[in-house]
Design an enzyme around this catalytic site. Structure first.
Site, PDB file in Angstrom:
ATOM      1  N   GLY A   1      94.297  43.298  11.979  1.00 41.99           N
ATOM      2  CA  GLY A   1      93.220  43.298  12.961  1.00 41.99           C
ATOM      3  C   GLY A   1      92.750  41.929  13.387  1.00 41.99           C
ATOM      4  O   GLY A   1      91.762  41.806  14.110  1.00 41.99           O
TER       5      GLY A   1
ATOM      6  N   GLU B   1     101.737  44.580   4.360  1.00 42.05           N
ATOM      7  CA  GLU B   1     100.709  44.237   5.341  1.00 42.05           C
ATOM      8  C   GLU B   1      99.843  43.123   4.755  1.00 42.05           C
ATOM      9  O   GLU B   1      98.949  43.381   3.963  1.00 42.05           O
ATOM     10  CB  GLU B   1      99.852  45.460   5.682  1.00 42.05           C
ATOM     11  CG  GLU B   1      99.543  46.362   4.486  1.00 42.05           C
ATOM     12  CD  GLU B   1      98.444  47.364   4.778  1.00 42.05           C
ATOM     13  OE1 GLU B   1      98.302  47.765   5.931  1.00 42.05           O
ATOM     14  OE2 GLU B   1      97.719  47.707   3.837  1.00 42.05           O
TER      15      GLU B   1
ATOM     16  N   GLY C   1      98.525  49.500  13.661  1.00 38.23           N
ATOM     17  CA  GLY C   1      97.121  49.871  13.716  1.00 38.23           C
ATOM     18  C   GLY C   1      96.650  50.090  15.132  1.00 38.23           C
ATOM     19  O   GLY C   1      96.996  51.078  15.787  1.00 38.23           O
ATOM     20  N   GLY C   2      95.866  49.160  15.646  1.00 39.12           N
ATOM     21  CA  GLY C   2      95.223  49.322  16.951  1.00 39.12           C
ATOM     22  C   GLY C   2      96.168  49.639  18.094  1.00 39.12           C
ATOM     23  O   GLY C   2      95.825  50.409  18.999  1.00 39.12           O
TER      24      GLY C   2
ATOM     25  N   TRP D   1      95.852  55.486  12.989  1.00 36.68           N
ATOM     26  CA  TRP D   1      94.704  55.500  13.906  1.00 36.68           C
ATOM     27  C   TRP D   1      93.400  55.093  13.223  1.00 36.68           C
ATOM     28  O   TRP D   1      92.402  54.887  13.894  1.00 36.68           O
ATOM     29  CB  TRP D   1      94.552  56.903  14.513  1.00 36.68           C
ATOM     30  CG  TRP D   1      95.493  57.169  15.647  1.00 36.68           C
ATOM     31  CD1 TRP D   1      96.612  56.469  15.979  1.00 36.68           C
ATOM     32  CD2 TRP D   1      95.398  58.218  16.612  1.00 36.68           C
ATOM     33  NE1 TRP D   1      97.228  57.005  17.080  1.00 36.68           N
ATOM     34  CE2 TRP D   1      96.487  58.094  17.487  1.00 36.68           C
ATOM     35  CE3 TRP D   1      94.508  59.271  16.807  1.00 36.68           C
ATOM     36  CZ2 TRP D   1      96.706  58.964  18.555  1.00 36.68           C
ATOM     37  CZ3 TRP D   1      94.722  60.155  17.863  1.00 36.68           C
ATOM     38  CH2 TRP D   1      95.806  59.990  18.733  1.00 36.68           C
TER      39      TRP D   1
END
Length: 247
Positions: free
Chosen positions: A171, A165, A231-232, A12
């Site tokens: 992102g 990653e 992630g998002g 998060w």
């Protein structure tokens, strides 16, 4: 040796307030029949509350970082023992944002891994190259070097995961091609076997970097991909479950 159970972990980052716990509860409800292990790593201030909310569910709770020391004059930092005390069972270490923004080195990440083991936490150790390093043809060398430098010998016989990653994919909405992901994951696997013997074949290698429901199935079924660090897309239960159910 059988393939490791896939792990889908949601990071998060610096997002989420008490109201966000409803999303975590929705994930736990929707992941009851999941074929993967599922974890959510919220900001440290939510770990204890999330652990209570998800108690008895199949969703684990983790931290996003941990200091290498057990205690001391480190204002603002959180020890691995504190994460465990709050209910965490996993912890993300060496995330590219920590490496880039806070200058974390492989040796520091390795020290944090030792701290996680000391506290009984399962480390998810992140590695990945920058766009400049990939363009220069150095991606494999950089990432396998990070694996060797960030994973201490103490991990032998312990549960842990490695998350690849690519820095340039986090992102941005960009992702490597499936063959590029497979090439890197195979190189990481070979390095793990070199370091830990046959036990290295049981370590889940997660992919992280703009994973979303629309591309999850292709990524998760690629060779040597043993899960995802999300992630998002982990902030909303519907999106996260779309990835969990793609396993």
């Amino acid at each position: 040796m059988t393939a490791p159970t896939p792990l889908i972990a949601g990071n998060w980052k610096m997002n989420g307030l008490a109201a966000s716990l409803a999303e975590a509860k929705a994930v736990a409800e929707g992941a009851k029949a999941a074929r993967a292990r599922v974890a959510i790593c919220p900001p440290s201030v939510l770990i204890e509350r999330m652990s209570r909310e998800l108690a008895g569910s199949a969703v684990a709770v983790g931290g996003q970082d941990a200091h290498a020391e057990e205690s001391g004059a480190y204002t603002g930092d959180v020890a691995a023992e504190m994460l465990a005390d709050a209910g965490a069972t996993l912890v993300i270490l060496g995330h590219s944002e920590r490496r880039a923004t806070y200058g974390e080195t492989d040796s520091l990440v390795a020290a944090k891994v030792k701290a996680a083991l000391r506290a009984g936490l399962e480390p998810i150790v992140c590695v990945g190259e920058t766009l400049e390093q990939r363009k220069a043809g150095e991606a494999l060398k950089v990432v396998t070097g990070q694996v060797r430098g960030s994973l201490p010998a103490d991990l032998a016989g312990k549960a842990f995961a490695v998350a690849y990653e690519p820095v340039w994919a986090i992102g941005t909405g960009l992702t490597p091609t499936t063959p590029e992901i497979e090439e890197m994951h195979r190189a990481i696997r070979a390095t793990l076997v070199e370091m830990f013997g046959e036990a290295g074949r049981a370590v889940p290698i997660l992919y992280g970097g703009s994973v979303k429901p629309s591309n999850a199935a292709e990524i998760l079924h690629a060779d040597e991909v043993g899960g995802a660090l999300v992630g998002g897309a982990s902030l909303k239960a519907a999106d996260f479950l779309g990835i969990v159910n793609a396993v």
